[in-house]
Design an enzyme around this catalytic site. Structure first.
Site, short mmCIF file in Angstrom:
data_model
loop_
_atom_site.label_atom_id
_atom_site.label_comp_id
_atom_site.label_asym_id
_atom_site.label_seq_id
_atom_site.Cartn_x
_atom_site.Cartn_y
_atom_site.Cartn_z
N LYS A 166 0.85 -1.20 0.00
CA LYS A 166 0.00 0.00 0.00
C LYS A 166 0.88 1.25 0.00
CE LYS A 166 -0.25 -0.59 5.02
NZ LYS A 166 -1.05 -1.19 6.11
N ARG B 97 -10.61 -0.47 14.71
CA ARG B 97 -10.41 0.33 13.51
C ARG B 97 -11.30 -0.26 12.42
NH1 ARG B 97 -4.33 1.03 11.20
NH2 ARG B 97 -4.98 -0.91 10.25
N TYR C 242 16.77 29.44 9.00
CA TYR C 242 15.56 30.06 9.54
C TYR C 242 15.58 30.08 11.06
CZ TYR C 242 13.12 30.10 5.04
OH TYR C 242 12.74 30.35 3.75
N MET D 146 12.19 24.07 3.37
CA MET D 146 11.35 23.33 2.41
C MET D 146 12.20 22.58 1.38
SD MET D 146 8.41 24.78 -0.15
CE MET D 146 7.38 25.42 1.15
C1 LIG Z 1 -0.36 -2.20 6.72
C2 LIG Z 1 -0.97 -3.49 7.07
C3 LIG Z 1 -0.21 -4.65 7.09
C4 LIG Z 1 1.30 -4.65 6.96
O1 LIG Z 1 1.84 -4.14 8.16
P1 LIG Z 1 3.40 -3.97 8.40
O2 LIG Z 1 3.50 -3.54 9.82
O3 LIG Z 1 3.86 -2.91 7.46
O4 LIG Z 1 4.03 -5.28 8.13
C5 LIG Z 1 -0.87 -5.86 7.29
N1 LIG Z 1 -2.22 -5.89 7.49
C6 LIG Z 1 -2.97 -4.78 7.50
C7 LIG Z 1 -4.43 -4.88 7.74
C8 LIG Z 1 -2.37 -3.53 7.30
O5 LIG Z 1 -3.12 -2.42 7.34
#
Ligand SMILES: *Cc1c(COP(=O)(O)O)cnc(C)c1O
Length: 370
Positions: free
Chosen positions: A43, A139, A261, A309
């Protein structure tokens, strides 16, 4: 070697991504899983490293199952990888139902409402889906009350083609957290109610909690990209990225001078300050102000003043004169200065450093076929 995006001669810095190291990390995880197979979570554009490139490399290394967060990420990945499974972690987007079907994306369903919507959508031909159970993270995933409703009325799942039953650990990176065992017990209970499909529980850190956490398929992300999944122990993973920037300008400075800065760094002795074209707009976080270091010619040099930046400033006084000229390279991230160290100095974790890596770098991919 392939470079993408900004050509090197126009870029302020070069980000190298070692696809062989990513594939080696996949093998390290498989070895730890001791016979249990593993998907890959890519992702957020492959944790900032390029979902297409990373996905192709891992597919060539034998990975056939990929998870992304958004439908849009799945659509893009499908174009690059026509023959793998792509699962969408963020639940069912009701506005995108046709996209799941057209691009063969598998939704991770996380409520009775989403289950009903998907059943209705695939009333003619069952399309694969996953079921996410909330085992305590509050969640995504079926809450306990909805799981009970399924236990009381299993017909709610009739007609679904369930590929995975999964849950997600909240504290896997703390091996001693009691939450791990609590979630494990909750997932086993859920599995008794939902015995179909493949059980998947462990993220990167979860893989290192032991065989009880492995079930049928792991779902690692960050460890593939070199971040330590066992923060309390030495990193078992290989470094994946290197970020190098060239020195742009030099300034001689002395007592009474200040840098950048807010005059946030006061010079106390005769010093040489180097400016490099990387800044917080490149994901080099502003919280690294007066806190990071870089490596030039094998010498660790401190970042002085605030991160701006587009620029940072390093105190290069201790570097040999011929090695600190404009055009010379400074390593901002890499061996000896890994992502986890940078993250600690910025008060964050490796995930955030990786996913913020900027788009103004010249990116070079080494190793692995693409
Ligand atoms: C992001 C995620 C993972 C992978 O997690 P890592 O800690 O990056 O290995 C696995 N399962 C779900 C549901 C996630 O959101």
């Amino acid at each position: 070697m392939i470079g993408t995006d900004i050509p090197e001669h126009l870029a302020g810095a070069v980000l190298s991504i070692d696809l062989d190291a990513i594939c080696a990390n996949y093998q390290i995880l498989l070895k730890t899983l001791n016979g249990v197979p593993s998907a890959a979570v890519i992702k957020a554009d492959g944790y900032g490293l390029g979902a297409e490139q990373v996905g192709k490399a891992l597919a060539a290394a034998g990975c056939t199952i990929f998870f992304v967060a958004h439908v849009s990420e799945g659509v893009r990945l499908r174009a690059a990888l026509p023959n793998v499974e792509i699962h969408i972690l963020n639940g069912l987007a009701a506005s995108a139902l046709d996209a799941y079907k057209e691009h063969r994306l598998v939704p991770v369903l996380g409520s009775l409402g989403e289950i009903a919507t998907w059943k209705y959508f695939c009333a003619d031909v069952a399309l694969p889906c996953d079921i996410h159970v909330d085992t305590g993270m509050l969640r995504l995933g079926l809450p306990p009350a909805e799981l009970t409703q399924i236990a009381d009325d299993p017909a709610r799942l009739q007609g679904l083609d369930v590929r995975f039953v999964m849950s997600h650990l909240a504290s896997a990176d703390e091996a001693g957290s009691p939450q791990n065992g609590q979630q494990l017990a909750a997932f086993r209970k859920a599995r008794a109610i939902l015995p179909m499909g493949i059980a998947s529980f462990a993220n990167s850190s979860g893989i290192f909690l032991g065989a009880d956490y492995h079930f049928d398929m792991a779902r690692p992300g960050v460890a593939l990209f070199g971040v330590n999944p066992t923060p309390e122990k030495p990193n078992p993973m290989r470094d994946v990225i290197t970020l190098n920037a060239r020195i742009q300008q030099l300034r001689d400075a002395g007592p009474g001078d200040s840098v950048g800065y807010g005059a946030a760094y006061s010079v106390e002795k005769p010093s040489v300050i180097a400016t490099l074209a990387v800044g917080y707009a490149d994901g080099y976080l502003r919280s690294l102000s007066n806190a990071a270091c870089a490596i030039i010619d094998g010498i660790s040099v401190p970042l002085v003043g605030r991160v701006s930046m587009d620029l940072i400033t390093l105190d290069v006084t201790n570097v040999a004169e011929e090695k600190r000229q404009p055009g010379q390279w400074a390593q901002l991230i890499g061996p000896g200065n890994p992502v986890d160290d940078i993250a600690a100095r910025a008060g964050t974790m490796g995930y955030e450093i990786l996913t913020n890596l900027g788009r103004r770098y010249h990116r070079v991919y080494t190793g692995a076929p693409t």
